[in-house]
Design a protein around this motif. Sequence first.
Motif, mmCIF file in Angstrom:
data_model
loop_
_atom_site.group_PDB
_atom_site.id
_atom_site.type_symbol
_atom_site.label_atom_id
_atom_site.label_comp_id
_atom_site.label_asym_id
_atom_site.label_seq_id
_atom_site.Cartn_x
_atom_site.Cartn_y
_atom_site.Cartn_z
ATOM 1 N N CYS A 1 69.438 91.590 -16.017
ATOM 2 C CA CYS A 1 69.162 90.147 -16.044
ATOM 3 C C CYS A 1 68.266 89.743 -14.869
ATOM 4 O O CYS A 1 67.269 89.042 -15.053
ATOM 5 C CB CYS A 1 70.485 89.393 -16.003
ATOM 6 S SG CYS A 1 70.312 87.627 -16.035
ATOM 7 N N PHE B 1 64.282 88.442 -14.820
ATOM 8 C CA PHE B 1 63.850 87.190 -14.196
ATOM 9 C C PHE B 1 62.702 87.443 -13.214
ATOM 10 O O PHE B 1 61.708 86.707 -13.199
ATOM 11 C CB PHE B 1 65.021 86.500 -13.498
ATOM 12 C CG PHE B 1 64.604 85.261 -12.774
ATOM 13 C CD1 PHE B 1 64.209 84.135 -13.486
ATOM 14 C CD2 PHE B 1 64.575 85.214 -11.385
ATOM 15 C CE1 PHE B 1 63.800 82.997 -12.825
ATOM 16 C CE2 PHE B 1 64.168 84.069 -10.725
ATOM 17 C CZ PHE B 1 63.776 82.966 -11.455
ATOM 18 N N ILE C 1 59.436 88.060 -15.037
ATOM 19 C CA ILE C 1 58.864 86.808 -15.560
ATOM 20 C C ILE C 1 58.247 85.988 -14.418
ATOM 21 O O ILE C 1 57.157 85.426 -14.543
ATOM 22 C CB ILE C 1 59.941 85.974 -16.312
ATOM 23 C CG1 ILE C 1 60.435 86.741 -17.535
ATOM 24 C CG2 ILE C 1 59.390 84.628 -16.740
ATOM 25 C CD1 ILE C 1 61.656 86.130 -18.206
ATOM 26 N N LEU C 2 58.935 85.984 -13.265
ATOM 27 C CA LEU C 2 58.432 85.255 -12.094
ATOM 28 C C LEU C 2 57.092 85.852 -11.650
ATOM 29 O O LEU C 2 56.117 85.115 -11.403
ATOM 30 C CB LEU C 2 59.464 85.350 -10.962
ATOM 31 C CG LEU C 2 59.210 84.511 -9.714
ATOM 32 C CD1 LEU C 2 59.406 83.042 -10.007
ATOM 33 C CD2 LEU C 2 60.143 84.928 -8.589
ATOM 34 N N THR D 1 54.327 84.996 -14.091
ATOM 35 C CA THR D 1 53.923 83.591 -13.938
ATOM 36 C C THR D 1 52.951 83.448 -12.774
ATOM 37 O O THR D 1 51.954 82.733 -12.861
ATOM 38 C CB THR D 1 55.166 82.715 -13.694
ATOM 39 O OG1 THR D 1 56.106 82.959 -14.726
ATOM 40 C CG2 THR D 1 54.813 81.250 -13.673
ATOM 41 N N PHE D 2 53.252 84.167 -11.682
ATOM 42 C CA PHE D 2 52.393 84.024 -10.503
ATOM 43 C C PHE D 2 51.064 84.758 -10.647
ATOM 44 O O PHE D 2 50.083 84.374 -10.020
ATOM 45 C CB PHE D 2 53.152 84.425 -9.225
ATOM 46 C CG PHE D 2 53.871 83.238 -8.654
ATOM 47 C CD1 PHE D 2 53.257 82.431 -7.715
ATOM 48 C CD2 PHE D 2 55.123 82.875 -9.128
ATOM 49 C CE1 PHE D 2 53.888 81.305 -7.227
ATOM 50 C CE2 PHE D 2 55.766 81.754 -8.647
ATOM 51 C CZ PHE D 2 55.146 80.963 -7.695
ATOM 52 N N LEU E 1 49.184 81.979 -12.193
ATOM 53 C CA LEU E 1 48.902 80.874 -11.267
ATOM 54 C C LEU E 1 47.863 81.255 -10.211
ATOM 55 O O LEU E 1 46.962 80.479 -9.910
ATOM 56 C CB LEU E 1 50.191 80.437 -10.565
ATOM 57 C CG LEU E 1 51.103 79.498 -11.338
ATOM 58 C CD1 LEU E 1 52.409 79.312 -10.593
ATOM 59 C CD2 LEU E 1 50.420 78.152 -11.531
#
Lengths: 211, 106
Positions: free
Chosen positions: B87, B91, B94-95, B98-99, B102
């Motif tokens: 888990c 996470f 995915i973090l 995402t960066f 960004l």
Amino acid sequence: MSNHIEHAEEIHEIHIHRDDFGSRMGLWLFLLTEILLFGGLFLLYAGYRYIYPDGFIAAATELDVLLGTINTIILLTSSLTVVLAIVALQKSNKKLSMFFLWITVACGLLFLVNKYFEWGAKFHHGIYPKGPALQNMSEGEVLYFGLYYVMTGLHGLHIVVGLAFIGFVMWQIHKDIITSTNFQKLENSGLYWHLVDIIWIFLFPLFYLIH
Amino acid sequence: MENTQHNDHNDDHIAVAHHPSYGVNILVWIGLISLTCITVSVAGINLGSLALSVALIIAIVKSLFVINFFMHLKFDNKALKIFLGICVITFVIILLLTFFDLTFRT
């Protein structure tokens, strides 16, 4: 033949199936979905903080660090008392176990009262959707307060659910349904409460301690 | 009864989780309160870009204490540790993804 059936019934009566580990595993799986639920919100926080670092710092000055610290200590203490309640029940000390759980409930309620005053002060300063203060703020500050209300609000909701769960468990301890040899439900309520505590452990520095 | 409980501790498959005693839990709580005081006082010092890392490291240490002792995962079945590990890794992936978006967005 009839002897055989009698024998089978006897076994059925003696062997009452109870799977404590299965129960605990089920709760852990549920906790993982909770981690990912809050994880999504933390992801949003991370993304917007990266885009609007100054807005987040400016908005965070509105928060009361002392109140946040007090609430952190309250939640950590309530987590301790849940564990102590489990240890006490394992030692067959029902009264002490109930005493610790009452402290937990009191801490949870105190946390919510503090949150009420905290949110109340923000509303008073005009920080709410379409509020006068919020409309003059930069995009980053508005996003910060949006996340602040959603994340602490969802967390507060979890506190309410955790309190209901613990209340239910206390009633079952009182009725001797949960005992020193059958306490998985008490443990599960504790696991849920600890997860809510862990979420706060991350919310606190991310919202209150930015400078 | 005493004997069967004792055997449970040695079993790989732990039906009834082992709980640390009152004392151990109180020590963990003292540790958690101390870390809270540290994180609040460190936030007052201007650490610049390090501030977020320090705050997150302290938060991770605190949650490890809660997970291992209060949630007694340290003494529990290995399967639960693997669940939580998967888990958390999911996470983090995915973090990171995402960066990537960004930081490289123009």
